[in-house]
Write a protein that holds these residues in place. Structure first.
Motif, short mmCIF file in Angstrom:
data_model
loop_
_atom_site.label_atom_id
_atom_site.label_comp_id
_atom_site.label_asym_id
_atom_site.label_seq_id
_atom_site.Cartn_x
_atom_site.Cartn_y
_atom_site.Cartn_z
N PHE A 1 0.80 -1.30 -0.08
CA PHE A 1 -0.16 0.04 -0.08
C PHE A 1 0.83 1.19 -0.06
N ALA A 2 2.04 1.18 0.87
CA ALA A 2 2.82 2.53 0.72
C ALA A 2 3.51 2.67 -0.59
N VAL A 3 4.01 1.59 -0.94
CA VAL A 3 4.63 1.74 -2.33
C VAL A 3 3.78 2.18 -3.35
N GLY A 4 2.19 1.83 -3.24
CA GLY A 4 1.30 2.07 -4.40
C GLY A 4 1.22 3.57 -4.05
N CYS A 5 1.05 4.11 -2.92
CA CYS A 5 0.67 5.53 -2.84
C CYS A 5 1.96 6.42 -3.23
N TRP A 6 3.08 5.87 -3.01
CA TRP A 6 4.40 6.61 -3.35
C TRP A 6 4.27 6.55 -5.04
N ILE A 7 4.06 5.26 -5.63
CA ILE A 7 3.86 5.57 -7.04
C ILE A 7 2.81 6.28 -7.70
N ALA A 8 1.90 6.32 -6.97
CA ALA A 8 0.52 7.31 -7.42
C ALA A 8 1.04 8.63 -7.44
N TRP A 9 1.69 9.07 -6.00
CA TRP A 9 2.18 10.39 -6.07
C TRP A 9 3.32 10.78 -7.17
N ILE A 10 4.01 10.04 -7.41
CA ILE A 10 5.09 10.24 -8.37
C ILE A 10 4.30 10.68 -9.84
N VAL B 1 -3.59 1.76 -5.86
CA VAL B 1 -3.59 1.84 -4.80
C VAL B 1 -5.01 1.69 -4.04
N VAL B 2 -6.04 1.59 -5.14
CA VAL B 2 -7.18 1.19 -4.28
C VAL B 2 -7.31 -0.31 -4.17
N LEU B 3 -6.69 -1.17 -4.96
CA LEU B 3 -6.70 -2.74 -4.56
C LEU B 3 -5.61 -2.85 -3.36
N ALA B 4 -4.66 -2.00 -3.30
CA ALA B 4 -3.74 -2.20 -2.02
C ALA B 4 -4.36 -1.76 -0.95
N ALA B 5 -5.05 -0.60 -1.12
CA ALA B 5 -5.80 -0.20 0.33
C ALA B 5 -6.86 -1.10 0.66
N TRP B 6 -7.68 -1.88 -0.16
CA TRP B 6 -8.56 -2.85 0.20
C TRP B 6 -7.90 -4.18 0.75
N THR B 7 -6.86 -4.47 0.19
CA THR B 7 -5.95 -5.62 0.93
C THR B 7 -5.56 -5.26 2.24
N PHE B 8 -4.88 -4.02 2.45
CA PHE B 8 -4.49 -3.70 3.73
C PHE B 8 -5.47 -3.41 4.77
N GLY B 9 -6.59 -2.72 4.42
CA GLY B 9 -7.73 -2.68 5.06
C GLY B 9 -8.31 -4.24 5.69
N LYS B 10 -8.46 -5.10 4.86
CA LYS B 10 -8.76 -6.40 5.22
C LYS B 10 -7.70 -7.17 6.21
N ALA B 11 -6.66 -6.87 6.00
CA ALA B 11 -5.41 -7.32 6.92
C ALA B 11 -5.59 -6.66 8.24
N VAL B 12 -6.03 -5.34 8.45
CA VAL B 12 -5.88 -4.70 9.62
C VAL B 12 -7.19 -5.20 10.48
N LEU B 13 -8.14 -5.52 9.64
CA LEU B 13 -9.31 -5.70 10.25
C LEU B 13 -9.50 -7.29 10.59
N GLY B 14 -8.45 -8.12 10.24
CA GLY B 14 -8.57 -9.54 10.52
C GLY B 14 -9.24 -10.31 9.60
N LEU B 15 -9.42 -9.82 8.46
CA LEU B 15 -10.25 -10.49 7.60
C LEU B 15 -9.53 -11.48 6.54
N SER B 16 -8.36 -11.31 6.32
CA SER B 16 -7.21 -12.02 5.43
C SER B 16 -7.44 -13.46 5.80
#
Length: 151
Positions: free
Chosen positions: A14-23, A44-59
Motif C-alpha cells: 500500500f505504501a509503495v502504491g501511494c508513492w507510485i501514485a504520488w509520483i 492504490v485502491v486494490l492495495a488499500a482494500w487488501t491492507f484494510g482487510k489485513a488490519v481488520l483481520g479478514l485476510s
C-alpha cells in the motif's frame, strides 16, 4: 497465524502504491502520465482494500510471508530495484526491460542452466516480451518511456 504476517506485507504494498501514485500525479507533462496515473490509481485502491482487510483481520488466504518465500523473492526484488532506480533511465526503457526480464527469467526458470537450448529459449521469450511491451507502450498507448543509450 500471526496477523502481522498479513498486515506488514500489505502495508508495504500500500505504501509503495501511494508513492507510485504520488509520483505519477506530480510529473509533467500530464498527457504522458495518463496511463501510469490510471494504473497507479487502481493499484492504490486494490492495495488499500487488501491492507484494510489485513488490519481488520479478514485476510484468510495463506499463512502470510514465510522466511523461505522472502529468500526466494530477494533476487527478483533486487533486480527490480536496480531496474526502476537506475537501469531504465541509464540504459533506456526497452534495453533495461530486456536485460531485467532475461535475468529474472534465468533466475526463476527451473530449466537447466547448463544447456544451450534453454538459454536460446530464454532469449526468444525475452525478445517476444520486449516486442509486446514496445507494441503496447510505444505504438498502442503512446506512453513516454525513458530513452537513453540504445532505445
Amino acid at each position: 497465524m500471526n496477523r502481522a504476517q498479513h498486515i506488514v506485507p500489505s502495508g508495504i504494498v500500500f505504501a509503495v502504491g501511494c508513492w507510485i501514485a504520488w509520483i505519477s500525479y506530480t510529473q509533467q507533462p500530464a498527457e504522458a502520465f495518463l496511463f501510469p496515473r490510471l494504473i497507479a490509481t487502481v493499484f492504490v485502491v486494490l492495495a488499500a482494500w487488501t491492507f484494510g482487510k489485513a488490519v481488520l483481520g479478514l485476510s484468510k488466504v495463506g499463512a502470510g510471508v514465510s522466511r523461505s518465500m522472502i529468500i526466494n523473492l530477494t533476487p527478483g526484488l533486487l533486480v527490480a530495484l536496480i531496474y526502476v532506480f537506475w537501469a531504465a533511465k541509464a540504459l533506456g526503457f526497452y534495453t533495461a526491460t530486456a536485460v531485467a526480464f532475461f535475468i529474472l527469467l534465468s533466475l526463476y526458470d527451473p530449466a537447466a542452466h547448463s544447456e544451450v537450448r534453454t538459454w536460446i529459449r530464454r532469449g526468444i521469450i525475452t525478445g517476444g516480451f520486449v516486442a509486446v511491451m514496445y507494441g503496447l507502450f510505444a505504438l498502442l498507448l503512446n506512453v513516454y518511456t525513458p530513452r537513453e543509450i540504445l532505445f
